[in-house]
Structures are given as structure tokens and as C-alpha cells.
Design an enzyme around this catalytic site. Sequence first.
Site, PDB file in Angstrom:
ATOM      1  N   HIS A   1      -7.433  -1.083   5.686  1.00  0.00           N
ATOM      2  CA  HIS A   1      -6.769  -0.517   6.526  1.00  0.00           C
ATOM      3  C   HIS A   1      -7.057   1.055   5.892  1.00  0.00           C
ATOM      4  O   HIS A   1      -8.148   1.041   5.952  1.00  0.00           O
ATOM      5  CB  HIS A   1      -5.576  -0.726   6.012  1.00  0.00           C
ATOM      6  CG  HIS A   1      -4.003   0.421   6.518  1.00  0.00           C
ATOM      7  ND1 HIS A   1      -3.853   0.664   7.982  1.00  0.00           N
ATOM      8  CD2 HIS A   1      -3.469   0.614   6.245  1.00  0.00           C
ATOM      9  CE1 HIS A   1      -2.375   0.966   8.475  1.00  0.00           C
ATOM     10  NE2 HIS A   1      -2.886   1.120   7.727  1.00  0.00           N
TER      11      HIS A   1
ATOM     12  N   HIS B   1       1.243  -1.246   0.065  1.00  0.00           N
ATOM     13  CA  HIS B   1       0.492   0.315   0.037  1.00  0.00           C
ATOM     14  C   HIS B   1       0.689   1.094  -0.012  1.00  0.00           C
ATOM     15  O   HIS B   1       2.080   1.158   0.201  1.00  0.00           O
ATOM     16  CB  HIS B   1      -1.183  -0.421   1.478  1.00  0.00           C
ATOM     17  CG  HIS B   1      -0.609   0.047   2.528  1.00  0.00           C
ATOM     18  ND1 HIS B   1       0.070  -0.741   3.505  1.00  0.00           N
ATOM     19  CD2 HIS B   1      -0.157   0.898   3.915  1.00  0.00           C
ATOM     20  CE1 HIS B   1       1.136  -0.636   3.884  1.00  0.00           C
ATOM     21  NE2 HIS B   1       0.476   0.598   4.536  1.00  0.00           N
TER      22      HIS B   1
ATOM     23  N   HIS C   1       6.541  -4.789  12.464  1.00  0.00           N
ATOM     24  CA  HIS C   1       5.543  -3.767  12.021  1.00  0.00           C
ATOM     25  C   HIS C   1       5.028  -2.757  14.275  1.00  0.00           C
ATOM     26  O   HIS C   1       4.275  -2.767  13.647  1.00  0.00           O
ATOM     27  CB  HIS C   1       4.033  -3.806  11.470  1.00  0.00           C
ATOM     28  CG  HIS C   1       4.019  -2.184  10.776  1.00  0.00           C
ATOM     29  ND1 HIS C   1       2.964  -1.445  11.843  1.00  0.00           N
ATOM     30  CD2 HIS C   1       4.094  -1.601   9.650  1.00  0.00           C
ATOM     31  CE1 HIS C   1       3.002  -0.557  10.774  1.00  0.00           C
ATOM     32  NE2 HIS C   1       3.321  -0.710   9.847  1.00  0.00           N
TER      33      HIS C   1
ATOM     34  N   HIS D   1       1.781   4.011   2.571  1.00  0.00           N
ATOM     35  CA  HIS D   1       1.831   4.409   3.150  1.00  0.00           C
ATOM     36  C   HIS D   1       3.365   4.596   3.030  1.00  0.00           C
ATOM     37  O   HIS D   1       3.799   3.207   2.406  1.00  0.00           O
ATOM     38  CB  HIS D   1       1.671   3.773   4.220  1.00  0.00           C
ATOM     39  CG  HIS D   1       0.002   4.519   4.501  1.00  0.00           C
ATOM     40  ND1 HIS D   1      -0.627   3.881   5.924  1.00  0.00           N
ATOM     41  CD2 HIS D   1      -0.716   5.884   4.565  1.00  0.00           C
ATOM     42  CE1 HIS D   1      -1.808   4.481   6.137  1.00  0.00           C
ATOM     43  NE2 HIS D   1      -1.944   5.661   5.572  1.00  0.00           N
TER      44      HIS D   1
ATOM     45  N   ASP E   1       6.356   4.244   5.102  1.00  0.00           N
ATOM     46  CA  ASP E   1       6.879   3.006   5.382  1.00  0.00           C
ATOM     47  C   ASP E   1       7.084   1.944   4.790  1.00  0.00           C
ATOM     48  O   ASP E   1       7.652   0.981   4.797  1.00  0.00           O
ATOM     49  CB  ASP E   1       6.443   3.032   6.958  1.00  0.00           C
ATOM     50  CG  ASP E   1       4.704   2.694   7.230  1.00  0.00           C
ATOM     51  OD1 ASP E   1       4.391   3.138   6.257  1.00  0.00           O
ATOM     52  OD2 ASP E   1       4.244   1.962   7.873  1.00  0.00           O
ATOM     53  N   HIS E   2       6.201   1.936   4.167  1.00  0.00           N
ATOM     54  CA  HIS E   2       5.963   0.656   3.095  1.00  0.00           C
ATOM     55  C   HIS E   2       6.682   0.904   1.520  1.00  0.00           C
ATOM     56  O   HIS E   2       6.699  -0.015   0.759  1.00  0.00           O
ATOM     57  CB  HIS E   2       4.700   0.034   2.846  1.00  0.00           C
ATOM     58  CG  HIS E   2       4.161  -0.228   4.145  1.00  0.00           C
ATOM     59  ND1 HIS E   2       4.309  -1.763   4.473  1.00  0.00           N
ATOM     60  CD2 HIS E   2       3.776  -0.142   4.775  1.00  0.00           C
ATOM     61  CE1 HIS E   2       3.888  -1.837   5.789  1.00  0.00           C
ATOM     62  NE2 HIS E   2       2.957  -0.590   5.803  1.00  0.00           N
TER      63      HIS E   2
ATOM     64  N   ASP F   1      -0.256  -4.019   7.112  1.00  0.00           N
ATOM     65  CA  ASP F   1      -1.374  -3.142   8.038  1.00  0.00           C
ATOM     66  C   ASP F   1      -2.317  -3.207   7.554  1.00  0.00           C
ATOM     67  O   ASP F   1      -3.642  -3.015   6.390  1.00  0.00           O
ATOM     68  CB  ASP F   1      -0.584  -1.796   7.678  1.00  0.00           C
ATOM     69  CG  ASP F   1       0.344  -1.570   7.532  1.00  0.00           C
ATOM     70  OD1 ASP F   1       1.383  -2.237   7.595  1.00  0.00           O
ATOM     71  OD2 ASP F   1       0.908   0.090   7.955  1.00  0.00           O
TER      72      ASP F   1
END
Length: 303
Positions: A142, A62, A270, A64, A66-67, A212
Amino acid sequence: MRFDVTILGSSSATPIYNRNPTAQALNINERLYLIDCGEGTQQQMLRFDIKASRIDYIFISHLHGDHYLGLLGLLSSLHLNGRKKPISLFGPPQLIEIIEMQLKYSQTTLHFELIFKPTNTEASEVILDNQDITVETIILDHRIPCTGFLFRQKRRLRKIIKERAEELNVPMLYYPALKRGADFFALDGTTHPNSELTTNSEEPKTYAYCSDTLYNQSYFDQINGVDLLYHEATFAHDMLDRANETHHTTAFQAGEAARINNVKKLIIGHFSARYKTLTELYDEASSVFPNTELAIEGRTFVI
């Protein structure tokens, strides 16, 4: 057949306490599959001797940061290092717009083909089918559209019992047929069943990556019985309200997901930056599902 996963990043949102944002390297039969690509992934690959040049497939769960914020840097490094071999990239449809914008304004034309395959974030699909595995998306819950990934190893051909085959003077040209399950018909008219000359290959393995997500049963059918489950466990259960608010899972809930679905082993990751040490999260998940491990960076889990 090799089938293992190396943890490159295990932090949520921000790098902290020597933990990096999410990334994993899956090695299947010496072919590398990169799962998510948070900031710092390249450094982690260097640190743990994961060769970026061997990556053929990249999966982004996805959008976000941090990914995926390490993705452009990785693609740029591969470009600068002279890569010519194509890379297949799977991720949300908007991901290609982000990549093309950055390439445009840096006036960069990649030397290799980037084959982008958008994921359907509303319905599970098989997105990859090659000689070793199939990869299927897992629809997660999410704050923004998010998918996990289910990696299924394909069954290998049967194994020939070499001593028996030589005893019966089976021509080597017939070995491929035996591996595919054929019986052997000797010149004297005797039929030797395949089971006399071969054994079953190992059971195909499965790895489910649940990025997530709010804990619910919508994805349970797909993770049921998998050999290894990676499940986010951002918070301890005393932070359940915060987990629900941000559409994340607690360590207790991750253990419950593993227990209910009879998985063989659970990895939790995570981790929120609020946890300097991870003992609380590990103890909570393992109290529900004893065969739990922490996603410690640099550790390789054999599936």
C-alpha cells in the site's frame, strides 16, 4: 467450534451511502477479535449487537484514518464503562504514539492494561498463538506500511464415539488420552486402536483479511487455499489506473486473487464512495470467481 466474521464497516476513506469505514468482528469460540476500527465502529457494534466488553484482541492493519480513527473512542468507552480486563492491541509501531498522545492531552489513564504489540510491516510473523488460533501477518503493498492478517484455527481434539466407549467399558478418566489419539488397552489384554473409539475433529478453518493493497503476487502464498478471503476491491476495473496510483485493487483483480489461489469463498469490501450501488463491483468480481459475496454491513459469514 464457532468461527464467523461480522462486517461492521465496508467503505473506503469516508462514510457514505450508509456505509461506514472498515471494521470487522471475528468470533472464534465466543471470543471476539476486532479487525480494524474505522470511525463509527462503536455505533455499528451497538447496531449489530456486538458486545465491546467481549473484545480481547484488536488488530489494526495500517495508519490511514478509515482503519483506526474509531479506536480511541472505543478504548475511551471501555474505560468509562469500567473495564478491568486487559486488551491486546496489534498494529504499526507508530500507533502507540498516537494513542498515548491523545490519552496524555485528555488527561486519561485507562483503568485496564493496554498490551501493545507492534507489527513488523516488512516481514510476516506469527503475532498471536492461543488455545484456539494462530494469527500471522500478511505483508501488503500500500502507499504506507500495511499488513493483512491470517487467522488459522487450531485442530481440535478427536471426538469420542460414546456408544463404543461405553460398550468397551472405557473408564472416563481415560477419555482425555483417547481424545489425544491414544489406543485403549482392555483388562483382558485386547488392544483397541484409537480409530475404533474416536473420529477426527473437523478440519481447522482459515480466514485471510487483506486490507488495502496493490494487486500483486507477493502475498499469494499465504492466502492460498483459505476457507474465506476478505479482499479489498475499492474500484471497478475501468479505474485500474486510479487503483494503481493509490495502491488499491479492482473488483476484477480481487476475483483473480481468489481464483488463482483456490480459496473457497471471497468477500469484497472497502468500496469507493464513487459507487452508490455495488452491483458493478459484485458482477465484476463474481465473473472471475463465482463464489463471491459483498461485505454488506451487519452480515455474518460463517467460516
